[in-house]
Design a protein around this motif. Structure first.
Motif, mmCIF file in Angstrom:
data_model
loop_
_atom_site.group_PDB
_atom_site.id
_atom_site.type_symbol
_atom_site.label_atom_id
_atom_site.label_comp_id
_atom_site.label_asym_id
_atom_site.label_seq_id
_atom_site.Cartn_x
_atom_site.Cartn_y
_atom_site.Cartn_z
ATOM 1 N N THR A 312 0.836 -1.208 0.000
ATOM 2 C CA THR A 312 0.000 0.000 0.000
ATOM 3 C C THR A 312 0.869 1.256 0.000
ATOM 4 O O THR A 312 0.588 2.224 -0.718
ATOM 5 C CB THR A 312 -0.924 -0.001 1.242
ATOM 6 N N GLN A 316 0.899 4.107 -2.861
ATOM 7 C CA GLN A 316 0.646 5.534 -2.607
ATOM 8 C C GLN A 316 1.769 6.410 -3.153
ATOM 9 O O GLN A 316 1.760 7.621 -2.959
ATOM 10 C CB GLN A 316 0.497 5.764 -1.097
ATOM 11 N N GLN A 326 2.326 5.641 8.368
ATOM 12 C CA GLN A 326 0.974 5.270 7.939
ATOM 13 C C GLN A 326 0.047 5.206 9.149
ATOM 14 O O GLN A 326 0.358 4.525 10.133
ATOM 15 C CB GLN A 326 0.971 3.861 7.313
ATOM 16 N N ASP A 411 -4.877 6.219 6.857
ATOM 17 C CA ASP A 411 -4.491 5.830 5.497
ATOM 18 C C ASP A 411 -5.036 4.446 5.178
ATOM 19 O O ASP A 411 -5.264 4.100 4.021
ATOM 20 C CB ASP A 411 -2.954 5.773 5.379
ATOM 21 N N SER A 434 -10.469 11.329 4.303
ATOM 22 C CA SER A 434 -9.350 11.276 5.257
ATOM 23 C C SER A 434 -8.156 12.112 4.814
ATOM 24 O O SER A 434 -7.289 12.431 5.611
ATOM 25 C CB SER A 434 -8.890 9.836 5.454
ATOM 26 N N SER A 436 -5.900 11.041 2.817
ATOM 27 C CA SER A 436 -4.861 10.132 2.328
ATOM 28 C C SER A 436 -4.931 10.131 0.798
ATOM 29 O O SER A 436 -6.025 10.109 0.230
ATOM 30 C CB SER A 436 -5.123 8.731 2.868
ATOM 31 N N ASN A 437 -3.753 10.127 0.136
ATOM 32 C CA ASN A 437 -3.830 10.243 -1.322
ATOM 33 C C ASN A 437 -4.336 8.949 -1.967
ATOM 34 O O ASN A 437 -4.804 8.960 -3.088
ATOM 35 C CB ASN A 437 -2.492 10.708 -1.924
ATOM 36 N N PRO A 439 -6.303 5.879 -0.003
ATOM 37 C CA PRO A 439 -6.617 5.073 1.172
ATOM 38 C C PRO A 439 -6.754 3.590 0.814
ATOM 39 O O PRO A 439 -7.108 3.253 -0.318
ATOM 40 C CB PRO A 439 -7.947 5.631 1.672
#
Ligand code: NAD
Ligand code: LMR
Ligand code: MG
Length: 604
Positions: A312, A316, A326, A411, A434, A436-437, A439
């Motif tokens: 993950t 990202q 994270q 994230d 959130s 997060s770029n 999630p």
């Protein structure tokens, strides 16, 4: 010390192994005639060549035509596919899944060589039938589906006699045992003795993925009663109709079983599977320094999740060093959730060298909401993850998942709660916000109905940019305009076969954290940047043998490095230590069993 003589001897033994793998090795048997036809380990049905029919007393017990292995294979697949075609329109999907399981199980009961060949060649289609999710349905309907026993069923009533009962198993050698007490079968709860389907399914995966020899595996049910009243009252329930043993009585029963196993097969590896949390942790602590065992739900799951979490970070577009930053919310503080967090913390400590702050970005919820230091009667295993309420403004003990997602802005949302649908629309939409770029959602609970959300729900509510993984398989999601939302199967099946195989082929006396870590890292590094960018975190299950060979080799090497490897067969630890990485993978591959009919020779 490594000596020239040993070196030459090992090279020679390698070349002997090479030649013996070209010419099929005969299988020495003691049976004759109809007994052979009734033994699925050696039965070839109509595939017995005429010479064998003559030698083994099979003439006239079979129709005269010899049908080749390839023809038998094609005939089976044809009948399977026609069942699929004829039932495709049926709305009751569980009915269809069980029909498929039945047809595979009949073959398993009759001819294991053919069964494992079709399983290996069609693993993507068949894994969801013989393993998760259909295996859950099988356990739920086990009394009706039961035809022939498979594995061993030790019960509390065998106490005091297990040491002799273990000799009732017909095979001389056992390499791998999967043991359950049926107390937490997937997310389905206590299914008592009917949970035997899980060890059977796991061992099928061992044969398919790790190439264990099916004559050397053993599924075991330890029936210590059940607390499932519906089962106790069911006249067709197949297990002991009594409440579960508890405390010392329970532990001494497991102790006795383990002693019996290790007396007969001192090098057998025991995988503990689907034990309720208290016994999962207790037995792991009790045994892990004493013999070669692991708990798949705690340790296998942790490795697969860690590989996915590292993937993950890459997806990202961040560097792996960013993993400690994270923010991960884990929903479910049971054996699996705590196992994942413990391994994630170990990874952070290795990266940062700082144990004190390692769990800072990890948040844990159970059925009563967010776990903080204010929680009363907290399980000791959860204590390291209990948050300081002041850490983030407004964070309180017992906060709901929605509140936690809104306040923490994670994230990653990772579910191991066993509760279907807890990642509901509101929660998924909050995750979208959130910041997060990209999630990630890991809905890891099994079977399908117990997944925290479906793939479609995740992409619909949390956004098309997410990374998605689930414990049970879902189809990829078509997002429109030719775009695809990739679905990963974050299931411990990616690791347990390699952990077991690596432990076996190194002759490890115990399974250490470093061996598990090596397995997880190997899986994490398997994926290319191109795949990861698309959100594909795990390889296709079609490559499960290749993955398992590499994971197994990394486990062998870690066992050697940690000096717990005692060697396997004629391969001693020095020879293992001498192997390069590639040679270790080759060694593992060479030791994988592959289903072919071997010539049968009767021992007089
Ligand atoms: N994908 C995989 O490889 C994999 C591996 C292991 C376990 N699992 C699945 O994970 C699930 C849990 O397994 P386990 O062994 O940890 O079970 P467990 O019973 O030990 O733990 C379940 C946890 O979930 C919590 N919980 C229950 N309801 C909740 C809710 N509404 N919100 C938040 N938390 C809640 C419980 O308090 C408990 O802490 C099962 O469904 C199992 O099939 C999946
Ligand atoms: O059995 C599985 O599919 C994974 C895991 O071991 C579980 O208990 O859910
Ligand atoms: Mg399990």
């Amino acid at each position: 010390m490594w000596s020239l003589t040993k070196f030459v001897a090992s090279r020679l033994s390698r070349s002997r192994r090479f030649f013996s793998s070209v010419i099929p090795r005969p299988c020495i048997i003691q049976k004759r005639g109809a007994d052979i036809l009734h033994d699925p380990w050696i039965n070839k049905d109509t595939g017995f060549p005429l010479t064998e029919r003559n030698r083994l007393g099979l003439r006239v017990l079979l129709p005269p035509r010899v049908i080749s292995f390839e023809q038998q294979y094609a005939r089976f697949m044809e009948s399977y596919r026609s069942l699929e075609k004829n039932t495709v329109s049926e709305s009751d999907t569980s009915h269809v899944a069980l029909a498929k399981w039945r047809i595979l199980n009949r073959l398993h009961d009759r001819n294991e060589t053919l069964y494992f060949r079709v399983l290996i060649d069609n693993i993507k289609d068949f894994a969801p039938i013989i393993y998760t999710p259909t295996v859950g349905l099988v356990c739920q309907n086990y009394s009706g589906l039961f035809r022939r026993p498979r594995g061993m069923y030790f019960s509390a009533k065998d106490k005091g006699e297990m040491m002799s009962m273990i000799y009732n198993w017909p095979a001389q050698m056992v390499d791998m045992i999967v043991l359950t007490d049926g107390s937490r079968i997937l997310g389905l709860g206590d299914l008592g003795v009917h949970g035997i389907g899980i060890p059977i399914g796991k061992l099928d995966m061992y044969v398919a993925a790790a190439g264990l020899n099916p004559q050397r595996i053993l599924p075991v049910m330890l029936d210590v009663g059940t607390n499932n009243l519906k089962l106790i009252e069911d006249p067709l329930y197949l297990g002991l109709r009594q409440p579960r043993l508890e405390g010392e009585e329970y532990l001494s029963t497991i102790d006795e079983f383990i002693e019996a196993v290790l007396t007969r097969w001192p090098k057998a590896i025991v995988q503990f599977e689907d034990f309720q949390m208290k016994w999962a942790f207790e037995t792991l602590k009790r045994y892990r320094e004493r013999f070669c065992m692991f708990n798949d739900d705690i340790q296998g799951t942790a490795g697969v999740a860690l590989a996915g979490l590292l993937g993950t970070v890459r997806a990202q577009g961040r560097s792996l060093d960013d993993f400690p930053n994270q923010k991960i919310v884990v929903v479910g503080a049971g054996s699996a959730g705590l196992g994942v967090l413990s391994m994630a913390v170990q990874a952070v400590v290795r990266m940062t060298g700082n144990a004190e702050t390692a769990a800072q970005k990890f948040f844990l919820l159970d059925k009563d909401g967010l776990i903080t230091k204010e929680r009363k009667n907290l399980d000791p295993a959860a204590v390291p993850f209990a948050k300081d309420p002041g850490l983030i403004a407004g964070l309180r003990d017992g906060d709901s998942l929605l509140e936690v997602v809104k306040k923490v802005k994670p994230d990653v949302l990772l579910g191991l709660s066993g509760v279907g649908g807890v990642f509901n629309e509101e929660v998924l939409k909050a995750l979208r916000e959130s910041g997060s770029n990209r999630p990630a959602i890991f809905a890891m609970s099994n079977p399908t109905m117990n997944a925290e959300c479906t793939a479609v729900e995740a992409f619909k509510h949390a956004g098309e940019n997410i990374v998605f993984a689930s414990g049970s398989p879902f189809e990829n999601v078509q997002l429109g305009n030719g775009k695809v939302g990739y679905v990963n199967q974050a299931n411990n099946m990616y690791l347990f076969p390699g952990i077991g195989l690596g432990a076996l082929l190194s002759g490890a006396c115990i399974i250490t954290d470093d061996m598990l870590q090596a397995a997880a890292e190997c899986l994490a590094s398997y994926m290319t940047d191109q795949d990861i960018e698309k959100g594909i975190l795990y390889p296709s299950i079609n490559s499960i043998r290749d993955i398992t060979a590499k994971v197994g080799a990394s486990v062998v090497r870690a066992a050697v490095a940690e000096e717990v490897a005692e060697g396997y067969g004629k391969v001693d630890p020095e020879e293992l230590a001498y192997m390069s990485k590639e040679e270790t993978v080759e060694y593992v591959r060479r030791n994988m069993w592959y289903p072919n009919y071997s010539p049968l020779v009767q021992k007089k």
